[in-house]
Design a protein around this motif. Structure first.
Motif, PDB file in Angstrom:
ATOM      1  N   ALA A 243       0.834  -1.201   0.000  1.00 17.85           N
ATOM      2  CA  ALA A 243       0.000   0.000   0.000  1.00 17.85           C
ATOM      3  C   ALA A 243       0.868   1.251   0.000  1.00 17.85           C
ATOM      4  N   ASP A 244       1.991   1.219   0.721  1.00 20.42           N
ATOM      5  CA  ASP A 244       2.923   2.345   0.704  1.00 20.42           C
ATOM      6  C   ASP A 244       3.527   2.539  -0.680  1.00 20.42           C
ATOM      7  N   ALA A 245       3.894   1.404  -1.308  1.00 16.73           N
ATOM      8  CA  ALA A 245       4.536   1.489  -2.618  1.00 16.73           C
ATOM      9  C   ALA A 245       3.584   2.016  -3.684  1.00 16.73           C
ATOM     10  N   VAL A 246       2.319   1.659  -3.591  1.00 12.86           N
ATOM     11  CA  VAL A 246       1.334   2.123  -4.568  1.00 12.86           C
ATOM     12  C   VAL A 246       1.008   3.594  -4.370  1.00 12.86           C
ATOM     13  N   GLY A 247       0.940   4.033  -3.133  1.00 11.48           N
ATOM     14  CA  GLY A 247       0.503   5.396  -2.848  1.00 11.48           C
ATOM     15  C   GLY A 247      -0.945   5.388  -2.419  1.00 11.48           C
ATOM     16  N   GLY A 248      -1.521   6.564  -2.264  1.00 13.44           N
ATOM     17  CA  GLY A 248      -2.871   6.676  -1.731  1.00 13.44           C
ATOM     18  C   GLY A 248      -3.946   6.097  -2.634  1.00 13.44           C
ATOM     19  N   VAL A 249      -4.945   5.494  -1.987  1.00 15.37           N
ATOM     20  CA  VAL A 249      -6.120   4.968  -2.676  1.00 15.37           C
ATOM     21  C   VAL A 249      -7.349   5.626  -2.046  1.00 15.37           C
ATOM     22  N   PRO A 250      -8.189   6.298  -2.827  1.00 10.50           N
ATOM     23  CA  PRO A 250      -9.345   6.990  -2.255  1.00 10.50           C
ATOM     24  C   PRO A 250     -10.436   6.030  -1.810  1.00 10.50           C
ATOM     25  N   VAL A 251     -10.940   6.233  -0.584  1.00 10.15           N
ATOM     26  CA  VAL A 251     -12.064   5.465  -0.050  1.00 10.15           C
ATOM     27  C   VAL A 251     -13.066   6.444   0.536  1.00 10.15           C
ATOM     28  N   CYS A 252     -14.298   5.990   0.712  1.00  7.01           N
ATOM     29  CA  CYS A 252     -15.361   6.901   1.146  1.00  7.01           C
ATOM     30  C   CYS A 252     -16.162   6.315   2.309  1.00  7.01           C
ATOM     31  N   VAL A 253     -16.505   7.168   3.281  1.00  8.29           N
ATOM     32  CA  VAL A 253     -17.422   6.810   4.365  1.00  8.29           C
ATOM     33  C   VAL A 253     -18.529   7.852   4.421  1.00  8.29           C
TER      34      VAL A 253
END
Length: 557
Positions: A243-253
């Motif tokens: 997850a660090d290597a990929v970078g941020g992934v947007p999620v929603c609550v």
């Protein structure tokens, strides 16, 4: 990615658990299950890549000819689904040494062959496993629950990824970790310990402790009848590094969330209402959160995992995260170090080839689902069971390569061009596979159907009286392409749909297996088979950017 906080390892205890395997012990070696000592893994000797990687000039030199070799990274990444990007060939042998391998299946039942479509293509099924192992310093820190340190790991994430034969679509089915099912017989390849088949239902995540991921594969096959080609397994540390290597992934609550209880349970996830880009430990928290999503169960957690994976695929497909060679090399290092795979995926080249196939399916043809299920009662309250008929409907659609998104595949099974021999010259063996739901096979069914075939002109028909494994649906099996026309002629004579004719290496001639759908006398009860994914599967399309997790009101701030 498993539940949170402390939990008991005793079967049928409090379902509050916390995900994953494949970790290393504190000394850097692969830890063992069941306390049998470290498992040996072939690892490369220390070299320059371990401590800082190759120099900048080497990276530039490698970028040219070797740029294709690591496109697979983006698709394998965190259980995924689609390749893009590139990197250098310099890392090839080093990365191969990072990959850990284990046997595909530890069960004693050979998996059936895939049914090819009219173009000769076959589907691919990959079981994604997340282990909750607390077998390394990093995994213990990330996983918590001190009482479980060094204990038998549990397979707390189980997702079956199905790539259609024509490569037009991908279907993913999650099985809740609290699902109760009967375990198959498994033999640990390292200790030769035999785990007998269970007589009573066992929680599915315990399969990993019965010899390794190969037993989880065997348990899936026992329940679903779906042939599994590969598995990939990852642990807490692996998720964070990738997850660090990929970078941020947007999620929603849909509201502020804080996954935390007064007695210390919860993933610790704390987000404000709306969309947030998560990575590293925060991504792991998202994937592990149970307390705070929907009804605080594993079902809500599975939906959150689906949202994350779909979002990551969309981000990777934009290509903006994988343009820097240095970041790609970090990603390659993280991915290969994080994964344990079956021996059919034991090199970068094999993983790359797999990813090239996976990325053929467009994002809007990816469908994430959860196995339709019902809750148990009494002392199994809180445990999950496959929902009658609807769970089997999903499994059947996967077995028969029917897209879960409701769209027709590009290529349907059609009548073969292979010309059938005259009926009187086609030998057919009839088996009684009508056993169902604990009921034995209907006496005399094979003989009755054999007579129907004889009346239709198939003079060389006989009855196979050996012990036969029960089958839900009647099918016609044949061993090689030159007998497909004959097999389809048998099906046509009885009114059996051509989609139920399939090639199998387990037979030496044409075999008619009379299934549980034909327990009654009379003609075969052919009927229109429902090809709609049940609403209870909670299907989520990969292109849906509006997905947002519902926050439990008791976990908001």
């Amino acid at each position: 990615m498993r539940g949170e906080g402390s939990r008991s390892r005793v079967r049928h205890q409090d379902p509050d658990d916390g995900v994953h395997d494949g970790g290393r012990d504190a000394s850097g070696g692969r830890s063992t299950r069941n306390g049998h000592g470290p498992r040996e893994r072939s690892r490369p000797p220390e070299n320059g890549y371990r401590h800082g990687g190759p120099n900048r000039r080497s990276r530039r030199t490698a970028e040219g000819g070797g740029r294709r070799v690591l496109r697979w990274v983006a698709s394998v990444l965190a259980l995924l689904i689609l390749g893009t990007g590139g990197a250098g060939y310099l890392y090839y042998k080093h990365l191969n040494g990072n990959i850990r391998k284990e046997d595909l299946t530890l069960g004693d039942k050979p998996m059936a062959d895939h049914k090819a479509n009219s173009a000769g293509q076959t589907p691919l099924n990959i079981l994604i496993i997340g282990s909750d192992a607390r077998d390394s310093e990093a995994n213990r820190k990330l996983g918590g629950a001190k009482e479980t340190f060094g204990g038998t790991p549990l397979a707390d994430v189980q997702m079956l990824l199905h790539l259609s034969a024509d490569r037009s679509n991908i279907s993913v089915v999650s099985m809740p970790r609290d699902t109760m099912l009967k375990m198959p017989k498994c033999t640990d390849p390292d200790t030769d310990k035999v785990y007998p088949a269970s007589t009573l239902p066992v929680q599915t995540n315990e399969s990993l402790g019965r010899g390794g991921p190969g037993c989880t594969v065997a348990a899936w096959y026992e329940l679903t009848g779906i042939t599994i080609d590969h598995f990939m397994m990852i642990d807490f540390e692996g998720v964070v590094s990738m997850a660090d290597a990929v970078g941020g992934v947007p999620v929603c609550v849909d509201a502020n969330i804080y996954s935390h209880t007064g007695d210390g349970k919860g993933s610790g996830l704390k987000l404000k209402e709306g969309t947030t880009s998560v990575k590293g430990e925060q991504a792991l928290q998202w994937l592990r959160t149970r307390y705070g999503f929907e009804d605080n169960t594993d079902l809500g957690r599975a939906k959150a995992q689906h949202q994350y994976l779909n979002s990551m695929v969309r981000e990777l497909r934009k290509g903006t995260k994988l343009t820097d060679p240095g970041k790609l090399m970090n990603l390659a290092e993280a991915a290969t170090s994080a994964l344990t795979v079956d021996k059919g995926l034991d090199t970068v080249k094999k993983l790359y080839d797999l990813a090239e196939e996976l990325k053929k399916a467009p994002t809007n043809r990816i469908t994430m689902t959860t196995m339709p299920n019902v809750y148990g009662t009494g002392n199994l309250s809180g445990r999950v069971f496959p929902k009658p008929e609807e769970a089997e409907q999903v499994f059947r659609m996967i077995r028969e390569d029917v897209p879960l998104d409701g769209k027709a595949s590009k290529r349907k099974t059609t009548v073969t061009k292979d010309v059938a021999a005259p009926a009187a010259e086609i030998p057919v063996s009839v088996r009684n596979a009508t056993g169902k739901d604990g009921l034995g096979p209907v006496q005399g069914r094979a003989t009755t159907v054999k007579n129907l075939l004889t009346d239709a002109g198939f003079a060389k028909t006989s009855v196979d009286s050996q012990n036969v494994e029960a089958a839900d649906r009647t099918g016609v099996l044949y061993p090689s392409a030159d007998m497909e026309g004959d097999a389809q002629a048998v099906a046509k004579a009885l009114g059996v749909p051509v989609s139920q004719v399939r090639k199998s290496t387990s037979v030496s001639g044409i075999v008619l297996a009379v299934g549980a759908d034909w327990r009654e006398d009379g003609a075969y009860p052919a009927k229109e088979v429902e090809e709609k994914t049940p609403e209870s599967a909670g299907a989520l399309n990969g292109a849906d950017e509006k997905a947002c997790m519902k926050v439990n009101p008791n976990f908001t701030f």
